[in-house]
Design an enzyme around this catalytic site. Structure first.
Site, PDB file in Angstrom:
ATOM      1  N   HIS A 121       0.837  -1.203   0.000  1.00  0.00           N
ATOM      2  CA  HIS A 121       0.000   0.000   0.000  1.00  0.00           C
ATOM      3  C   HIS A 121       0.871   1.251   0.000  1.00  0.00           C
ATOM      4  O   HIS A 121       1.308   1.730   1.051  1.00  0.00           O
ATOM      5  CB  HIS A 121      -0.910   0.005   1.231  1.00  0.00           C
ATOM      6  N   HIS A 168       1.651   5.189  -2.317  1.00  0.00           N
ATOM      7  CA  HIS A 168       1.215   6.177  -3.310  1.00  0.00           C
ATOM      8  C   HIS A 168       2.487   6.809  -3.871  1.00  0.00           C
ATOM      9  O   HIS A 168       3.212   7.490  -3.145  1.00  0.00           O
ATOM     10  CB  HIS A 168       0.344   7.249  -2.665  1.00  0.00           C
ATOM     11  N   ARG A 198       2.487   8.724  -6.788  1.00  0.00           N
ATOM     12  CA  ARG A 198       2.074  10.020  -7.344  1.00  0.00           C
ATOM     13  C   ARG A 198       2.319  10.218  -8.838  1.00  0.00           C
ATOM     14  O   ARG A 198       1.781  11.166  -9.415  1.00  0.00           O
ATOM     15  CB  ARG A 198       2.748  11.177  -6.578  1.00  0.00           C
ATOM     16  N   ASN A 247      -4.440   6.319  -7.479  1.00  0.00           N
ATOM     17  CA  ASN A 247      -4.888   7.718  -7.442  1.00  0.00           C
ATOM     18  C   ASN A 247      -3.857   8.666  -8.031  1.00  0.00           C
ATOM     19  O   ASN A 247      -3.459   9.664  -7.422  1.00  0.00           O
ATOM     20  CB  ASN A 247      -5.270   8.136  -6.018  1.00  0.00           C
ATOM     21  N   ASP A 301      -9.049   2.904  -3.700  1.00  0.00           N
ATOM     22  CA  ASP A 301      -8.144   3.656  -2.839  1.00  0.00           C
ATOM     23  C   ASP A 301      -8.906   4.444  -1.789  1.00  0.00           C
ATOM     24  O   ASP A 301      -9.743   3.885  -1.085  1.00  0.00           O
ATOM     25  CB  ASP A 301      -7.237   4.546  -3.690  1.00  0.00           C
ATOM     26  N   HIS A 312     -10.548   0.524   1.031  1.00  0.00           N
ATOM     27  CA  HIS A 312     -10.363   1.570   2.044  1.00  0.00           C
ATOM     28  C   HIS A 312     -11.654   1.619   2.851  1.00  0.00           C
ATOM     29  O   HIS A 312     -12.691   2.054   2.345  1.00  0.00           O
ATOM     30  CB  HIS A 312     -10.087   2.905   1.343  1.00  0.00           C
ATOM     31  N   HIS A 357      -5.281  -0.595   5.745  1.00  0.00           N
ATOM     32  CA  HIS A 357      -4.926   0.253   6.895  1.00  0.00           C
ATOM     33  C   HIS A 357      -5.937   0.248   8.048  1.00  0.00           C
ATOM     34  O   HIS A 357      -6.533   1.273   8.403  1.00  0.00           O
ATOM     35  CB  HIS A 357      -4.628   1.683   6.472  1.00  0.00           C
ATOM     36  N   ASP A 416       1.212   2.599   3.774  1.00  0.00           N
ATOM     37  CA  ASP A 416       0.305   3.635   3.272  1.00  0.00           C
ATOM     38  C   ASP A 416       1.102   4.914   3.019  1.00  0.00           C
ATOM     39  O   ASP A 416       0.665   6.023   3.354  1.00  0.00           O
ATOM     40  CB  ASP A 416      -0.857   3.890   4.232  1.00  0.00           C
ATOM     41  N   HIS A 423       3.247  14.202   0.524  1.00  0.00           N
ATOM     42  CA  HIS A 423       2.680  15.495   0.153  1.00  0.00           C
ATOM     43  C   HIS A 423       3.778  16.550   0.283  1.00  0.00           C
ATOM     44  O   HIS A 423       4.659  16.454   1.147  1.00  0.00           O
ATOM     45  CB  HIS A 423       1.509  15.869   1.056  1.00  0.00           C
TER      46      HIS A 423
END
Length: 444
Positions: free
Chosen positions: A74, A76, A78, A108, A168, A195, A248, A321, A325
């Site tokens: 899991h 991300h 980007r 995503n 997601d 999720h 999660h 997870d 950012h």
């Protein structure tokens, strides 16, 4: 003997191993072992010095801890579309230095990974940036655009290389559509990852409903929002006699539902994350958006319940997870900041500390990071059996380091651990017998 010697490409000598060797039970405090490798495969894991075989490359592990490479189901990454937060190259760098060989990344992206062309692009980027691994396994979108209105072309996504399907962070509101998705995935021999969050109970609030949220006056989500969706999923999975994987898991109520489901023989697996095992809602007490994550950090009783569940197998596996950012996105008012914690850089150190403290048995740690995720998602697994891919880590459990912009490989540094000292760091990482990471250290 001579013929075997010529075939050995790598021998790692004197590593500290806490598991069994040659079928014998593990020794208290571990034992020193040698790892022998030929053509990228494990030849033997044996007590140090017990096999008098030479290799083209000999490495003295100096008593560093031997671990199979970890798997993270899991993350991300980007790319495409949000490369300012993370790209595939930087995400795989964080994975490599964090001790991970297999990485599943969520859909995503922008555009969403709901077509074969996006999946193929992601795989090409991974091969270009890290040709020797870590290995990338994209997760295909469950619905087009993750909008929850129409199923994505799941057969096409599987053919392009997707390893699972998920909507997601946007739970599918329509139970009918979610049922059809599970059935379609089952027909393809694939698994849906959900999720678990009721979309009407403070979705993505990023703060647990409780004492801290009341004191701060912030919108918050109760733990029952997660448990309601867990119950829906496992009841559907039982009715359809189909597999489901729950992402999660963060609270005791969800654990109780999962235990109920497993006792009934439901084909369900579940993951939790390092931050749910080591942090509580108190991290957000100063309106710190670095601790804003979905589902939110809970309370100490939830931490204890998750540790018990991970130890006894009710929770099958761990996942980071990893949700990077940019700084400017987190440096705003709490309720305006996005949810997510960057976790690939710190996961091994934080979860190994649980082993060191006696809160998590070594065998549960290994199951959670290696065998359970690999078996569930049909990924390469190194159990140190002859013929396994030689994917392993030498881990310096005593090295102290501070989590900082300089020590993290991820582009984004959004973690509540920033500025804190951790113990334990990857000294070397081998994938198919090749050293992909080698932090300068005595003996390496």
């Amino acid at each position: 003997m001579t013929g075997t010697q010529k075939k050995l490409d790598l021998a790692v000598r004197g590593a500290l191993w806490f598991g069994p060797v040659k079928g014998k039970k593990s020794k208290k405090g571990g034992q020193l072992v040698d790892v022998l490798v030929a053509k990228g495969k494990i030849v033997a894991l044996s007590p140090a010095g017990s096999l008098d075989l030479r290799a083209t490359k000999e490495i003295d592990a100096g008593g560093k801890v031997l671990l199979p490479s970890l798997t993270d189901v899991h993350t991300h990454l980007r790319e495409p579309g949000q490369e300012y937060k993370e790209d595939i190259a930087s995400g795989l760098a964080a994975a490599a230095y964090g001790g991970f060989s297999n990485i599943l990344c969520m859909a995503n992206t922008k555009p969403v990974n709901d077509s074969a062309s996006i999946t193929e692009f992601m795989l090409e980027q991974a091969k270009r940036s890290w040709p020797d691994g870590p290995r990338l396994f994209p997760i295909g979108a469950l619905t087009k655009g993750l909008k929850g209105q129409e199923l994505a072309p799941m057969a096409e996504l599987k053919g392009a290389g997707c390893a699972a399907f998920s909507n997601d962070g946007r739970p599918v509101e329509s139970t009918e559509l979610f049922r059809r998705a599970i059935e379609y995935a089952q027909d393809l021999g694939m698994i849906v990852i959900d999720h678990c969050e009721d979309p009407y109970l403070a979705p993505a609030a990023g703060m647990n409903e409780g004492e801290v949220s009341s004191r701060l006056g912030l919108p918050a989500q109760p733990d029952v929002a997660e448990a309601i969706q867990v119950a829906r999923d496992v009841l559907l999975a039982e009715y359809l006699n189909a597999p489901i994987h729950l992402a999660h898991i963060s609270c005791e109520k969800s654990v109780a539902v999962i235990r109920f489901a497993k006792a009934r023989g439901v084909n369900v697996t579940a993951e939790t994350c390092p931050h749910y095992l080591t942090l509580t809602e108190d991290e957000a007490a100063g309106f710190s958006a670095s601790a804003k994550v979905s589902p939110p950090l809970r309370v100490a009783a939830d931490v204890d319940a998750l540790l018990d569940a991970l130890a006894d197998g009710a929770i099958d596996m761990l996942a980071t997870d990893h949700a990077p950012h940019a700084a400017h996105e987190k440096e705003v008012e709490f309720d305006e900041a996005p949810c997510g914690i960057s976790g690939l850089d710190t996961a091994l150190a934080t979860t190994w500390e649980l082993v060191r403290a006696g809160k998590l048995p070594f065998d549960a740690f290994i199951r959670a990071w290696t065998s359970a995720p690999c078996k569930r998602f049909n990924l390469p697994l190194n159990a140190f059996n002859p013929g396994d891919s030689a994917d392993f880590v030498l881990f310096d459990q005593d090295e102290q380091w501070v989590v900082s912009a300089e020590t993290m490989k991820s582009k984004s540094k959004n973690t509540p651990l920033l500025g804190r000292a951790l113990r334990g760091r990857v000294a070397a990482h081998f994938l198919a017998g090749k050293m992909v990471v080698g932090i300068p250290s005595p003996g390496l």
